[in-house]
Design an enzyme around this catalytic site. Structure first.
Site, short mmCIF file in Angstrom:
data_model
loop_
_atom_site.label_atom_id
_atom_site.label_comp_id
_atom_site.label_asym_id
_atom_site.label_seq_id
_atom_site.Cartn_x
_atom_site.Cartn_y
_atom_site.Cartn_z
N GLY A 1 2.96 1.87 15.48
CA GLY A 1 4.27 2.41 15.85
C GLY A 1 4.15 3.85 16.32
O GLY A 1 4.84 4.27 17.26
N PRO B 1 8.62 6.47 12.89
CA PRO B 1 7.34 5.85 13.23
C PRO B 1 6.20 6.39 12.36
O PRO B 1 5.24 5.69 12.07
CB PRO B 1 7.14 6.25 14.70
CG PRO B 1 8.52 6.44 15.23
CD PRO B 1 9.31 7.01 14.07
N ARG C 1 0.83 -1.22 0.00
CA ARG C 1 0.00 0.00 0.00
C ARG C 1 0.86 1.26 0.00
O ARG C 1 0.65 2.17 -0.81
CB ARG C 1 -0.91 0.01 1.24
CG ARG C 1 -2.15 -0.84 1.12
CD ARG C 1 -2.98 -0.80 2.42
NE ARG C 1 -2.30 -1.53 3.49
CZ ARG C 1 -2.41 -2.84 3.70
NH1 ARG C 1 -3.22 -3.54 2.95
NH2 ARG C 1 -1.75 -3.44 4.67
N ARG D 1 8.44 -9.06 -1.79
CA ARG D 1 8.69 -10.38 -1.22
C ARG D 1 9.37 -11.30 -2.23
O ARG D 1 9.01 -11.30 -3.41
CB ARG D 1 7.35 -10.99 -0.78
CG ARG D 1 7.47 -12.34 -0.09
CD ARG D 1 6.10 -12.93 0.12
NE ARG D 1 5.37 -12.25 1.19
CZ ARG D 1 5.55 -12.49 2.49
NH1 ARG D 1 6.45 -13.34 2.89
NH2 ARG D 1 4.81 -11.86 3.38
N LYS E 1 -4.00 -3.76 8.87
CA LYS E 1 -2.75 -3.46 9.58
C LYS E 1 -2.32 -4.66 10.44
O LYS E 1 -3.12 -5.24 11.16
CB LYS E 1 -2.94 -2.21 10.46
CG LYS E 1 -1.67 -1.77 11.17
CD LYS E 1 -1.79 -0.36 11.73
CE LYS E 1 -0.56 0.05 12.50
NZ LYS E 1 0.69 -0.05 11.73
N HIS F 1 -6.99 2.55 12.73
CA HIS F 1 -6.40 2.20 11.45
C HIS F 1 -7.32 1.26 10.65
O HIS F 1 -8.25 0.67 11.19
CB HIS F 1 -5.05 1.49 11.65
CG HIS F 1 -3.91 2.44 11.92
ND1 HIS F 1 -3.67 2.95 13.16
CD2 HIS F 1 -2.97 2.95 11.10
CE1 HIS F 1 -2.60 3.75 13.10
NE2 HIS F 1 -2.16 3.76 11.87
N GLY G 1 10.07 2.95 7.34
CA GLY G 1 8.74 3.27 7.88
C GLY G 1 8.13 2.07 8.56
O GLY G 1 7.16 2.19 9.32
N1 LIG Z 1 6.12 5.26 9.07
C1 LIG Z 1 5.04 5.57 8.36
O1 LIG Z 1 4.69 6.74 8.16
C2 LIG Z 1 4.22 4.47 7.79
C3 LIG Z 1 4.54 3.19 8.09
N2 LIG Z 1 3.80 2.17 7.60
C4 LIG Z 1 4.27 0.83 7.93
O2 LIG Z 1 4.85 0.29 6.73
C5 LIG Z 1 4.66 -1.13 6.73
C6 LIG Z 1 3.95 -1.52 5.45
O3 LIG Z 1 2.62 -1.04 5.47
P1 LIG Z 1 1.62 -1.30 4.25
O4 LIG Z 1 2.18 -0.71 2.99
O5 LIG Z 1 0.29 -0.86 4.71
O6 LIG Z 1 1.67 -2.90 4.18
P2 LIG Z 1 1.45 -3.83 2.90
O7 LIG Z 1 1.21 -5.20 3.43
O8 LIG Z 1 0.45 -3.23 1.99
O9 LIG Z 1 2.86 -3.78 2.14
C7 LIG Z 1 4.00 -4.46 2.55
C8 LIG Z 1 4.67 -5.04 1.31
O10 LIG Z 1 5.92 -5.60 1.68
C9 LIG Z 1 5.99 -6.91 1.14
N3 LIG Z 1 6.92 -7.72 1.88
C10 LIG Z 1 6.71 -8.52 2.95
N4 LIG Z 1 7.85 -9.11 3.33
C11 LIG Z 1 8.81 -8.67 2.48
C12 LIG Z 1 10.20 -8.92 2.36
N5 LIG Z 1 10.85 -9.76 3.17
N6 LIG Z 1 10.89 -8.28 1.38
C13 LIG Z 1 10.27 -7.45 0.52
N7 LIG Z 1 8.94 -7.19 0.58
C14 LIG Z 1 8.24 -7.79 1.56
C15 LIG Z 1 4.57 -7.41 1.21
O11 LIG Z 1 4.37 -8.55 0.41
P3 LIG Z 1 3.16 -9.58 0.79
O12 LIG Z 1 1.89 -8.81 0.51
O13 LIG Z 1 3.39 -10.74 -0.10
O14 LIG Z 1 3.30 -9.89 2.24
C16 LIG Z 1 3.83 -6.17 0.69
O15 LIG Z 1 3.85 -6.08 -0.71
C17 LIG Z 1 3.89 -1.44 8.02
O16 LIG Z 1 4.79 -1.79 9.05
C18 LIG Z 1 3.19 -0.12 8.34
O17 LIG Z 1 2.89 0.01 9.69
C19 LIG Z 1 2.73 2.39 6.80
C20 LIG Z 1 2.35 3.65 6.50
C21 LIG Z 1 3.07 4.81 6.94
O1 LIG Z 2 0.10 0.58 8.95
C1 LIG Z 2 -0.19 1.77 8.70
O2 LIG Z 2 -1.08 2.08 7.90
C2 LIG Z 2 0.55 2.83 9.39
N1 LIG Z 2 1.54 2.49 10.15
C3 LIG Z 2 2.37 3.37 10.90
C4 LIG Z 2 2.19 3.11 12.39
O3 LIG Z 2 2.06 1.95 12.79
O4 LIG Z 2 2.22 4.07 13.16
C5 LIG Z 2 2.18 4.81 10.51
C6 LIG Z 2 0.75 5.18 10.18
O5 LIG Z 2 0.00 5.15 11.35
C7 LIG Z 2 0.19 4.23 9.14
#
Ligand SMILES: NC(=O)C1=CN([C@@H]2O[C@H](COP(=O)(O)OP(=O)(O)OC[C@H]3O[C@@H](n4cnc5c(N)ncnc54)[C@H](OP(=O)(O)O)[C@@H]3O)[C@@H](O)[C@H]2O)C=CC1
Ligand SMILES: O=C(O)C1=N[C@H](C(=O)O)C[C@H](O)C1
Length: 251
Positions: A146, A107, A15, A38, A140, A136, A79
């Site tokens: 975080g 975070p 996402r 992945r 998630k 959320h 992230g």
């Molecule tokens: N710091 C910030 O501002 C934000 C942080 N986040 C965090 O980012 C992370 C991802 O969120 P989100 O995009 O919603 O999650 P998604 O599940 O949509 O995306 C994660 C992607 O990573 C892939 N993946 C899993 N394991 C691996 C690996 N070993 N190597 C490469 N790719 C891999 C997944 O594949 P598969 O689907 O096959 O598992 C998927 O395509 C979460 O921890 C979320 O909390 C999210 C938004 C904002």
């Molecule tokens: O998984 C998410 O979507 C997000 N993850 C981060 C968190 O765990 O704080 C950042 C944001 O809240 C979106």
């Protein structure tokens, strides 16, 4: 004109990762040189000459990805959630062996969320009680978020610095989880609801008044300026940087 910064995204099918890959590709000073997900070979980062890798994967995957990046001198902007003191110590160990490499763990990349954390920490010492509610989307993986965990830690830190006593709470009987997760003495409540993206409320209370600080990420685009800022800054910031606020000149 200086050369474009060579950037890779890990989790590029996800996402946030898919949006981040588009944002990097669209930035005039950056070049998207690898988009991994992945089962892709991390060796592609090195082959592509990536200077920065953006990790937006999963708490189970991030440590392996970061160990590879740091050992190969690739700076990282992270992230992905799931950070504990133990994980941070392990990361610091890798960085000590690769002192020119930088890692930013953020975070939350959205500017409003960073400000929410800052405002909550500033307000905490003036109030007897503080609780955090994060809301959320139901896909998630982790709870609490975080961001909520970090917010609660910052509130707790400010309360300790002000010598505040533990928060009042007369609860003597409760269903498991009813009072939320205890993060350093600050209750954190997690809501998962279709239709939501990423939202947080910090509630502070004292005699006769409450203060509520609320932030809403309404679209994944809210995270992109912060990711790009992190990418541009981490190449000249060796070591571990925890929190995007360190690159925002807030003080
Ligand atoms: N710091 C910030 O501002 C934000 C942080 N986040 C965090 O980012 C992370 C991802 O969120 P989100 O995009 O919603 O999650 P998604 O599940 O949509 O995306 C994660 C992607 O990573 C892939 N993946 C899993 N394991 C691996 C690996 N070993 N190597 C490469 N790719 C891999 C997944 O594949 P598969 O689907 O096959 O598992 C998927 O395509 C979460 O921890 C979320 O909390 C999210 C938004 C904002
Ligand atoms: O998984 C998410 O979507 C997000 N993850 C981060 C968190 O765990 O704080 C950042 C944001 O809240 C979106």
């Amino acid at each position: 004109m200086s050369a474009k910064l060579r950037v890779a995204v890990i989790g590029a099918q996800g996402r946030i990762g898919s949006e981040a890959a588009r944002a990097v590709a669209a930035a005039g000073d950056l070049e998207l040189v690898a988009a991994l997900d992945r089962d892709d070979d991390l060796g592609a980062l090195v082959e592509a000459g990536a200077q920065v890798a953006v990790d937006l994967t999963h708490p189970d995957a991030v440590m392996g990805n970061l160990e590879f990046c740091v050992r190969n001198g690739v700076n990282a902007v992270v992230g992905t959630t799931g950070w504990t003191d133990e994980r941070l110590a392990e990361l610091r160990g890798w960085l000590a062996e690769s002192p020119a490499t930088g890692v930013l763990i953020a975070p939350n990349f959205s500017i409003g969320a960073v400000l929410t954390m800052r405002f909550a920490a500033q307000a905490a010492r003036f109030f007897e009680s503080a609780e955090v509610i994060e809301l959320h989307h139901p896909n998630k993986a982790d709870a609490p978020s975080g961001t909520a965990t970090r917010t609660a830690q910052l509130i707790a830190q400010a309360r300790r610095a002000a010598d505040l006593p533990p928060q009042p709470d007369a609860t003597s009987t409760a269903l498991p989880g009813a009072r939320g997760a205890d993060v350093d003495g600050v209750p954190v409540h997690s809501v998962r609801l279709r239709g939501l993206l990423a939202h947080q409320e910090v509630l502070l209370g004292d005699q006769g008044e409450t203060l509520t600080i609320r932030h809403d990420s309404l679209h994944h685009s809210s995270f992109m300026p912060g990711i790009l800022l992190g990418v541009r800054r981490i190449v000249s910031t060796p070591g571990l940087t925890y929190g995007l606020e360190n690159f925002m000149d807030l003080d």
